[in-house]
Design a protein around this motif. Structure first.
Motif: not given
Length: 120
Positions: A78-84, A33-35, A71-76, A108-118
């Motif tokens: 954090s893949l959103l663009s800098d524009e968002v 989706f992000i792609d 405010i830190f926003i993280g996890h998945e 954006k906070s640092r992403r620790v793990e990559r989890r897939r939401n399907t």
């Protein structure tokens, strides 16, 4: 869309694609989706913009209650663009009643793990 969490974003994207007779990747993951969003897919952009409206409302309420500096926003998300993130920060600061006319920084906070939401 009534919520801005990842499963609802993916569900809404899939629903709009089906309603407009457009194909949707299967399985639909957050990364996919992000792609699509980064490639300016019209529906993905529409869905993210709508989700941002909900996120902005929530963050504005948070700021009005607690007056944070950052405010830190993280996890998945954090893949959103800098524009968002810039849009979130600009809109929240425009709508927040801050004491001493401060502004809140949204990063954006640092992403620790990559989890897939399907969404299949």
């Amino acid at each position: 869309m009534e919520q801005a969490d990842i499963p609802h974003i993916l569900e809404n994207f899939k629903k709009i694609k089906a309603e407009t007779n457009n194909t949707c990747p299967s399985p639909l993951t957050w990364d996919t989706f992000i792609d699509l969003y980064n490639k300016a897919d019209k529906v993905a952009v529409e869905v993210i913009n709508k989700a941002c409206d909900y996120i902005i409302a929530g963050l504005t309420t948070l700021c009005n209650c607690f007056d944070p500096k950052i405010i830190f926003i993280g996890h998945e998300f954090s893949l959103l663009s800098d524009e968002v993130f810039a849009k979130l920060q600009t809109e929240v600061n425009a709508r927040t009643i801050m004491s001493n006319h401060k502004s809140v920084k949204i990063v954006k906070s640092r992403r620790v793990e990559r989890r897939r939401n399907t969404m299949e």
